[in-house]
Enzyme design. Structure first.
Site, mmCIF file in Angstrom:
data_model
loop_
_atom_site.group_PDB
_atom_site.id
_atom_site.type_symbol
_atom_site.label_atom_id
_atom_site.label_comp_id
_atom_site.label_asym_id
_atom_site.label_seq_id
_atom_site.Cartn_x
_atom_site.Cartn_y
_atom_site.Cartn_z
ATOM 1 N N LYS A 1 -15.772 63.503 -18.762
ATOM 2 C CA LYS A 1 -15.742 62.042 -18.697
ATOM 3 C C LYS A 1 -17.136 61.486 -18.964
ATOM 4 O O LYS A 1 -18.115 61.889 -18.327
ATOM 5 C CB LYS A 1 -15.249 61.607 -17.302
ATOM 6 C CG LYS A 1 -15.197 60.106 -17.084
ATOM 7 C CD LYS A 1 -13.998 59.449 -17.755
ATOM 8 C CE LYS A 1 -14.110 57.929 -17.796
ATOM 9 N NZ LYS A 1 -13.379 57.227 -16.769
ATOM 10 N N HIS B 1 -15.490 55.879 -20.891
ATOM 11 C CA HIS B 1 -15.439 54.518 -20.340
ATOM 12 C C HIS B 1 -16.240 53.657 -21.306
ATOM 13 O O HIS B 1 -17.471 53.704 -21.315
ATOM 14 C CB HIS B 1 -16.040 54.465 -18.928
ATOM 15 C CG HIS B 1 -15.938 53.092 -18.320
ATOM 16 N ND1 HIS B 1 -15.112 52.805 -17.260
ATOM 17 C CD2 HIS B 1 -16.519 51.919 -18.666
ATOM 18 C CE1 HIS B 1 -15.206 51.507 -16.975
ATOM 19 N NE2 HIS B 1 -16.062 50.951 -17.815
ATOM 20 N N ASP C 1 -5.243 54.196 -14.512
ATOM 21 C CA ASP C 1 -6.530 53.808 -13.915
ATOM 22 C C ASP C 1 -6.318 53.243 -12.514
ATOM 23 O O ASP C 1 -7.031 52.331 -12.089
ATOM 24 C CB ASP C 1 -7.292 52.804 -14.804
ATOM 25 C CG ASP C 1 -8.726 52.608 -14.343
ATOM 26 O OD1 ASP C 1 -9.250 53.469 -13.610
ATOM 27 O OD2 ASP C 1 -9.333 51.576 -14.707
ATOM 28 N N HIS D 1 -8.622 53.170 -20.825
ATOM 29 C CA HIS D 1 -8.221 51.800 -20.487
ATOM 30 C C HIS D 1 -8.650 50.774 -21.537
ATOM 31 O O HIS D 1 -9.434 49.870 -21.250
ATOM 32 C CB HIS D 1 -8.709 51.400 -19.080
ATOM 33 C CG HIS D 1 -10.066 51.916 -18.675
ATOM 34 N ND1 HIS D 1 -11.180 51.764 -19.450
ATOM 35 C CD2 HIS D 1 -10.468 52.598 -17.573
ATOM 36 C CE1 HIS D 1 -12.208 52.323 -18.839
ATOM 37 N NE2 HIS D 1 -11.799 52.843 -17.707
ATOM 38 N N HIS E 1 -7.569 57.782 -10.325
ATOM 39 C CA HIS E 1 -8.580 57.986 -9.276
ATOM 40 C C HIS E 1 -7.821 58.271 -7.981
ATOM 41 O O HIS E 1 -7.205 57.356 -7.432
ATOM 42 C CB HIS E 1 -9.445 56.741 -9.089
ATOM 43 C CG HIS E 1 -10.182 56.329 -10.324
ATOM 44 N ND1 HIS E 1 -11.466 56.732 -10.590
ATOM 45 C CD2 HIS E 1 -9.811 55.560 -11.378
ATOM 46 C CE1 HIS E 1 -11.863 56.225 -11.750
ATOM 47 N NE2 HIS E 1 -10.879 55.513 -12.257
HETATM 48 C C1 NCD Z 1 -12.716 52.432 -11.249
HETATM 49 C C2 NCD Z 1 -13.009 52.928 -9.842
HETATM 50 O O1 NCD Z 1 -12.932 52.125 -8.906
HETATM 51 O O2 NCD Z 1 -13.275 54.119 -9.683
HETATM 52 N N1 NCD Z 1 -12.689 51.008 -11.260
HETATM 53 C C3 NCD Z 1 -12.093 50.226 -12.178
HETATM 54 O O3 NCD Z 1 -12.239 49.011 -12.102
HETATM 55 N N2 NCD Z 1 -11.326 50.730 -13.126
HETATM 56 C C4 NCD Z 1 -13.710 53.024 -12.160
HETATM 57 C C5 NCD Z 1 -13.335 52.874 -13.606
HETATM 58 O O4 NCD Z 1 -12.469 53.590 -14.111
HETATM 59 O O5 NCD Z 1 -13.939 52.009 -14.254
HETATM 60 ZN ZN ZN Z 2 -10.892 54.575 -14.063
#
Ligand code: NCD
Ligand code: ZN
Length: 359
Positions: free
Chosen positions: A113, A150, A261, A188, A31
């Protein structure tokens, strides 16, 4: 493989630290956000990885074939950086198979996604009825485009520590069955059961494994008090799952690939009445992964996990060039300033046993 390992020299005058040189790695789940946050965090990912699969969970999410987000990322790259953002499309209940195919064939998107609606940060535009998206999955099956999932149930009644397992049983296994040719990456992974599903379907399924899930378990989140900066989704599970994740990542098996992630949130949103989910590991991911491989006696498998398995799964060439990691302690940055605030770094302010060698 081009892995080279140099072990401690016995020379008393200039002992050589242990090091490992691997092909430049990729981050298959990152991200980078947008705007000021992107400017602040992108340089860390770029310093570690040659390519990254960019998650599309912006507000509003990236759902149409347009290059604007990719261009903003390219514009935010530090001078001279060599980094390729690989873009994804955010699936909604209204995704059109033709749009998906067009974006894939034009090279705008590498994958799509799938967020079950409401599963995580900015997932409220996600999919409410996965079977109803069959026309989209059929098209992806036909053109060979992967879906990145996810994998968490969204029913608020389901115990948060069971959400991955419930999703696998109720949604993922049926999806794999309905679409036998669909390429699937479970994002993940956090449970030993998920790892088994991936192994069983490895001809067309894979999963990413984060650095933090190799290091923390669910008890870490409550160590001495509540630790908001260790809260992410999927939430870390019991110790036995962490051990299974370490075994899978360091196995060298081609269905397991690196995906940090890294998910930065301003400190204010983490140290809050309702803490946002996400761990910012962008600045310390590779140092953490290599430490885990070292602890597991598996440095020889690190290149496969970090630099080869994901590229093979996505039909891309491994990167040219190498990166060297050295077993030399380095102090991790505690936090990264963003727009008058800051983002706390995973393992920030700690002495990490491994460092990235200067080029
Ligand atoms: C991610 C986010 O903040 O965009 N947060 C997380 O806890 N991993 C979103 C995600 O990938 O679930
Ligand atoms: Zn993520």
């Amino acid at each position: 493989m081009s892995v080279s390992e140099l072990f401690d020299s016995s020379s008393a005058t200039s002992p050589q630290p242990e090091s490992i040189t691997i092909r430049r790695p990729d981050d298959w789940h990152v991200h980078v956000r947008d705007g000021e946050m992107m400017k602040a965090v992108l340089p860390f990912t770029v310093a570690q990885f040659a390519r990254g699969i960019i998650m599309p969970n912006l507000t509003p999410p990236v759902t149409t074939v347009e290059a604007a987000y990719r261009e903003r990322i390219l514009a935010a790259l530090p001078e001279g950086a060599d980094f390729t953002p690989l873009m994804t499309c955010y699936l909604t209940d209204h995704t059109d198979p033709d749009e998906i195919e067009r974006g894939y064939r034009d090279g705008v998107w590498l994958a799509a996604k799938l967020y079950p609606a409401g599963a995580t940060t900015n997932a409220h535009f996600g999919v409410t009825d996965i079977p109803a998206l069959a026309p989209v999955f059929e098209r992806m099956e036909k053109i060979g485009m992967a879906v990145l999932v996810h994998g968490e149930a969204v029913d608020p009644e389901v115990d948060i520590f069971d959400r991955e397992q419930v999703f696998m049983e109720e949604s993922l296994l049926p999806l794999l069955k309905r679409h036998p040719g669909l390429k699937v990456v479970i994002e993940h992974a956090t449970t030993m059961e998920t790892l088994d599903i991936v192994r069983e379907h490895q001809a067309r399924a894979a999963c990413t494994i984060t650095a933090h899930h190799l290091v923390i378990n669910r008890t870490s989140i409550f160590q001495g008090g509540l630790r908001p900066h260790l809260y992410c989704l999927p939430v870390a599970k019991r110790e036995k799952h962490r051990l299974a994740l370490r075994k899978a990542a360091t196995s060298g098996d081609s269905c397991f690939m690196l995906g940090t992630d890294t998910a930065p949130h301003p400190r204010r949103n983490k140290q809050a009445e309702c803490c946002s989910a996400g761990i910012f590991s962008g600045a310390t991911a590779l140092q953490t992964y290599v430490q885990v491989f070292d602890e597991e006696g598996a440095l020889g498998k690190f290149e496969a996990f970090a630099s080869l398995n994901g590229a093979r799964f996505h039909g891309l060439e491994p990167n040219a060039g190498t990166i060297t990691l050295v077993k030399k302690p380095s102090m991790a940055l505690a936090s990264v300033p963003v727009d008058g605030e800051d983002v706390v770094v995973f393992q920030g302010g700690q002495l990490l046993p491994w460092s990235i060698a200067a080029e």
